[in-house]
Write a protein that holds these residues in place. Structure first.
Motif, PDB file in Angstrom:
ATOM      1  N   PRO A  22       0.794  -1.239   0.000  1.00 16.85           N
ATOM      2  CA  PRO A  22       0.000   0.000   0.000  1.00 16.85           C
ATOM      3  C   PRO A  22       0.825   1.287   0.000  1.00 16.85           C
ATOM      4  CG  PRO A  22       0.154  -0.837   2.230  1.00 16.85           C
ATOM      5  CD  PRO A  22       0.938  -1.789   1.367  1.00 16.85           C
ATOM      6  N   SER A  61       1.464   4.088   3.085  1.00 17.25           N
ATOM      7  CA  SER A  61       0.540   3.933   4.205  1.00 17.25           C
ATOM      8  C   SER A  61       1.282   3.376   5.414  1.00 17.25           C
ATOM      9  CB  SER A  61      -0.601   2.989   3.815  1.00 17.25           C
ATOM     10  OG  SER A  61      -1.506   2.832   4.896  1.00 17.25           O
ATOM     11  N   GLY A 115      -2.399   7.734   3.963  1.00 16.29           N
ATOM     12  CA  GLY A 115      -2.198   6.811   5.073  1.00 16.29           C
ATOM     13  C   GLY A 115      -0.905   6.996   5.839  1.00 16.29           C
TER      14      GLY A 115
END
Length: 321
Positions: A7, A10, A35
């Motif tokens: 991700p 994040s 994030g």
């Protein structure tokens, strides 16, 4: 070059200096939405906390002058204690004075070098052990001025060229440690710094009269997007506008081109700058632009006063011994 795949960033802890407003603030908000846990470092306490609040519950604000080892060590130590480490540091804090070399207030010139170059060095050095531990990423914010060397911006140009060189050397030094280093080059960006510079009676019209795309101002949102993308990719170079990357390939030739293109305007602005200094004084005519510049100067004044008090106390103690 390392990568942070999905991700992406994040959960990464990102430290940004000069984050109260402008590029630092916009990038912080975008990173938070992606994030990241952002730690904002700066000089304007109220503005810094408003920006942190706009970044969400994982964001924190840390008061520090990037020219102060003590304040930086305290901020970085607090950040590491709070988050458990640091994955990214963005050395973004910077100021710009106004003036030609022969008429600028020396204090404004030297404060610019102190913040834009020594502040980068002190920020990176303080955070680097933690970046090495996380095999993270360092982003040094330089400028298009490091490539183009425009007149009336000698202090800013010199400091940003130094920051560029610093980032290049750092990259070679820490590659084997798993750390990536990026250098960012931005042209004029619509921030308080540039808006304030444009209000200067001489520099404003001089900048706007620059030939071709050199006078264009880019939205801060575009730069914020580029910073987030660059951090996510752990990019070696980040440029806004993108054509600045082409200038990097032959920027050794650029000073002569800039000198010729600006010859008449430079001569006129130089005369006008002398007149402005005579009218308002060197300090007023050369002061650091924008709220960030005012905060930087205020911090310097406080530091100087504190040092004077210490020296006075030492002298008194010695005399009474």
């Amino acid at each position: 070059m390392g990568t942070w795949g999905p991700p992406g960033i994040s959960g990464k802890v990102v430290v940004i200096t000069g984050a109260a407003r402008g590029i630092g603030a916009d990038a912080a908000r975008r990173l938070a939405r992606a994030g990241a846990k952002v730690a904002l470092v700066g000089l304007e306490p109220d503005e810094l906390r408003r920006t942190a609040q706009s970044c969400g519950p994982d964001a924190t604000a840390w008061d520090a002058d990037v020219t102060s080892w003590d304040q930086l060590n305290a901020a970085v130590g607090g950040i590491v204690e709070h988050y458990g480490g640091i994955d990214v540091v963005v050395a973004n804090a910077g100021v710009a004075p106004t003036g030609f070399i022969r008429s600028i207030d020396p204090a404004a010139f030297e404060r610019t070098i102190e913040i834009n170059l020594l502040g980068v060095w002190r920020t990176v050095r303080t955070a680097l052990p933690h970046i090495i531990k996380s095999k993270g990423y360092v982003l040094v914010v330089s400028s298009a001025a490091a490539l183009i060397h425009p007149p009336a911006l000698a202090a800013y140009t010199a400091s940003k060229a130094g920051a560029e060189a610093f980032g290049d050397s750092l990259r070679a030094e820490v590659k084997h440690l798993g750390v990536d280093v990026g250098v960012a080059y931005f042209s004029w960006v619509k921030t308080d710094l540039v808006t304030s510079a444009d209000s200067h009676p001489v520099l404003g019209k001089f900048r706007k009269a620059a030939p071709g795309p050199a006078s264009r101002v880019y939205p801060v949102e575009k730069v914020g997007q580029a910073v987030v993308a660059g951090i996510t990719k752990r990019s070696r170079v980040i440029c806004v506008p993108s054509w600045l990357n082409n200038l990097r390939r032959f920027h050794g030739m650029l000073p002569a081109i800039v000198e010729k293109a600006n010859a008449r305007a430079t001569a006129r602005a130089d005369r006008e700058m002398i007149a402005d200094v005579e009218k308002r004084g060197a300090e007023a005519a050369s002061r650091l632009t924008g709220p960030g510049g005012a905060a930087a100067q205020a911090a310097k004044t406080v530091a100087t006063a504190s040092e004077t008090l210490k020296e006075s106390a030492t002298t008194t103690s010695t005399e009474n011994a």
